[in-house]
Scaffold this motif. Structure first.
Motif, PDB file in Angstrom:
ATOM      1  N   LEU A  78       0.885  -1.092   0.057  1.00  0.00           N
ATOM      2  CA  LEU A  78       0.081  -0.012   0.101  1.00  0.00           C
ATOM      3  C   LEU A  78       0.939   1.316   0.030  1.00  0.00           C
ATOM      4  N   GLY A  79       2.107   1.197   0.605  1.00  0.00           N
ATOM      5  CA  GLY A  79       2.914   2.372   0.665  1.00  0.00           C
ATOM      6  C   GLY A  79       3.393   2.888  -0.756  1.00  0.00           C
ATOM      7  N   LYS A  80       3.251   2.021  -1.838  1.00  0.00           N
ATOM      8  CA  LYS A  80       3.372   2.449  -3.318  1.00  0.00           C
ATOM      9  C   LYS A  80       2.302   3.219  -3.627  1.00  0.00           C
ATOM     10  N   SER A  81       1.299   3.128  -3.148  1.00  0.00           N
ATOM     11  CA  SER A  81       0.115   3.841  -3.559  1.00  0.00           C
ATOM     12  C   SER A  81      -0.059   5.107  -2.800  1.00  0.00           C
ATOM     13  N   GLY A  82       0.797   5.548  -2.091  1.00  0.00           N
ATOM     14  CA  GLY A  82       0.507   6.602  -0.983  1.00  0.00           C
ATOM     15  C   GLY A  82       0.132   6.570   0.263  1.00  0.00           C
ATOM     16  N   TRP A  83      -0.014   5.089   0.858  1.00  0.00           N
ATOM     17  CA  TRP A  83      -0.325   4.965   2.121  1.00  0.00           C
ATOM     18  C   TRP A  83       0.697   5.181   3.187  1.00  0.00           C
ATOM     19  N   VAL A  84       0.369   5.850   4.090  1.00  0.00           N
ATOM     20  CA  VAL A  84       1.527   5.927   5.280  1.00  0.00           C
ATOM     21  C   VAL A  84       0.864   5.385   6.531  1.00  0.00           C
ATOM     22  N   THR A  85       1.803   4.895   7.524  1.00  0.00           N
ATOM     23  CA  THR A  85       1.373   4.356   8.742  1.00  0.00           C
ATOM     24  C   THR A  85       2.120   5.125   9.904  1.00  0.00           C
ATOM     25  N   ALA A  86       1.272   5.513  10.745  1.00  0.00           N
ATOM     26  CA  ALA A  86       2.096   6.269  11.907  1.00  0.00           C
ATOM     27  C   ALA A  86       1.722   5.379  13.036  1.00  0.00           C
ATOM     28  N   LYS A  87       2.927   5.180  13.752  1.00  0.00           N
ATOM     29  CA  LYS A  87       2.809   4.464  15.094  1.00  0.00           C
ATOM     30  C   LYS A  87       3.260   5.138  16.341  1.00  0.00           C
ATOM     31  N   PHE A  88       2.409   5.134  17.326  1.00  0.00           N
ATOM     32  CA  PHE A  88       2.849   5.757  18.719  1.00  0.00           C
ATOM     33  C   PHE A  88       2.794   4.827  19.737  1.00  0.00           C
ATOM     34  N   GLY A  89       3.994   4.798  20.570  1.00  0.00           N
ATOM     35  CA  GLY A  89       3.885   4.168  21.856  1.00  0.00           C
ATOM     36  C   GLY A  89       3.344   4.682  23.225  1.00  0.00           C
ATOM     37  N   ALA A  90       3.544   4.320  24.254  1.00  0.00           N
ATOM     38  CA  ALA A  90       2.857   4.896  25.387  1.00  0.00           C
ATOM     39  C   ALA A  90       3.781   6.281  25.886  1.00  0.00           C
ATOM     40  N   LYS A  91       4.886   6.158  25.502  1.00  0.00           N
ATOM     41  CA  LYS A  91       5.734   7.234  25.972  1.00  0.00           C
ATOM     42  C   LYS A  91       5.744   8.338  24.877  1.00  0.00           C
ATOM     43  N   ASP A  92       5.105   8.218  23.593  1.00  0.00           N
ATOM     44  CA  ASP A  92       5.033   9.156  22.728  1.00  0.00           C
ATOM     45  C   ASP A  92       3.755  10.162  22.727  1.00  0.00           C
ATOM     46  N   ASP A  93       4.145  11.271  21.984  1.00  0.00           N
ATOM     47  CA  ASP A  93       3.093  12.430  21.926  1.00  0.00           C
ATOM     48  C   ASP A  93       2.235  12.013  20.942  1.00  0.00           C
ATOM     49  N   VAL A  94       1.077  12.136  20.821  1.00  0.00           N
ATOM     50  CA  VAL A  94       0.109  11.996  19.603  1.00  0.00           C
ATOM     51  C   VAL A  94      -0.105  13.323  19.049  1.00  0.00           C
ATOM     52  N   PRO A  95       0.326  13.589  17.869  1.00  0.00           N
ATOM     53  CA  PRO A  95       0.023  14.947  17.263  1.00  0.00           C
ATOM     54  C   PRO A  95      -1.632  15.042  16.483  1.00  0.00           C
TER      55      PRO A  95
END
Length: 137
Positions: A78-95
Motif C-alpha cells: 500500500l505504501g507504493k500507492s501513497g499510504w502512510v502508517t504512523a505508530k505511537f507508543g505509550a511514551k510518545d506524544d500523539v499529534p
C-alpha cells in the motif's frame, strides 16, 4: 507523554473525527478498525500492545509525512500507492491535529469526487446560510 489510556483516548478522538465525514461507516476486518466512505477505506486504526497505529492515504503530503520518525510506508504494497502508517507508543506524544489533517486528506483522496465537491460546497457557504438551510428542512 502518552499512556495506554491516552492512546485509547487519541484513538477515540480520531475515530470520532473520521466518522463525522458524510457517508462513512466503520468495519473491523482483520480485527482492526477500518473507516470507509462508500465502501472504500480511508483510515485503518488500532491500539494493540500499547501502540496506536493508523494508516491513511496521503497522495499530496505523503513524502513530507514520511520524514516524521513515527511514520513509514504502509505494508502489503500500500505504501507504493501513497499510504502512510504512523505508530505511537505509550511514551510518545500523539499529534492529534496533524493526524486529523491526514485523515481529511485521506478521505478526500478516497471519497467519490461528487461527495468531495458536496463537502467543499458546504464548507464554502457562510455559516448563516448553512443555518438557514438547516432550519428550512
Amino acid at each position: 507523554m502518552a499512556t495506554p489510556g491516552r492512546l485509547t483516548r487519541a484513538e477515540a478522538s480520531l475515530r470520532q473525527h473520521a466518522l463525522a465525514y458524510p457517508e462513512t461507516n466503520e468495519e473491523f476486518p482483520w480485527g482492526h478498525r477500518a473507516i470507509k466512505v462508500k465502501g472504500k477505506a480511508f483510515l485503518f486504526m488500532a491500539v494493540v500492545d500499547n501502540v496506536l497505529s493508523l494508516s491513511v492515504k496521503l497522495p499530496l503530503s505523503g513524502r513530507v509525512a514520511l520524514t516524521f520518525p513515527f511514520a513509514s510506508p504502509t505494508g502489503y504494497g500500500l505504501g507504493k500507492s501513497g499510504w502512510v502508517t504512523a505508530k505511537f507508543g505509550a511514551k510518545d506524544d500523539v499529534p492529534i491535529y496533524m493526524l486529523e489533517e491526514w485523515i481529511d486528506e485521506s478521505f478526500r483522496a478516497v471519497a467519490p469526487k461528487k461527495l468531495v465537491a458536496k463537502l467543499e460546497g458546504a464548507e464554502a457557504e457562510p455559516p448563516t446560510e448553512q443555518r438557514r438551510k438547516k432550519k428550512s428542512r
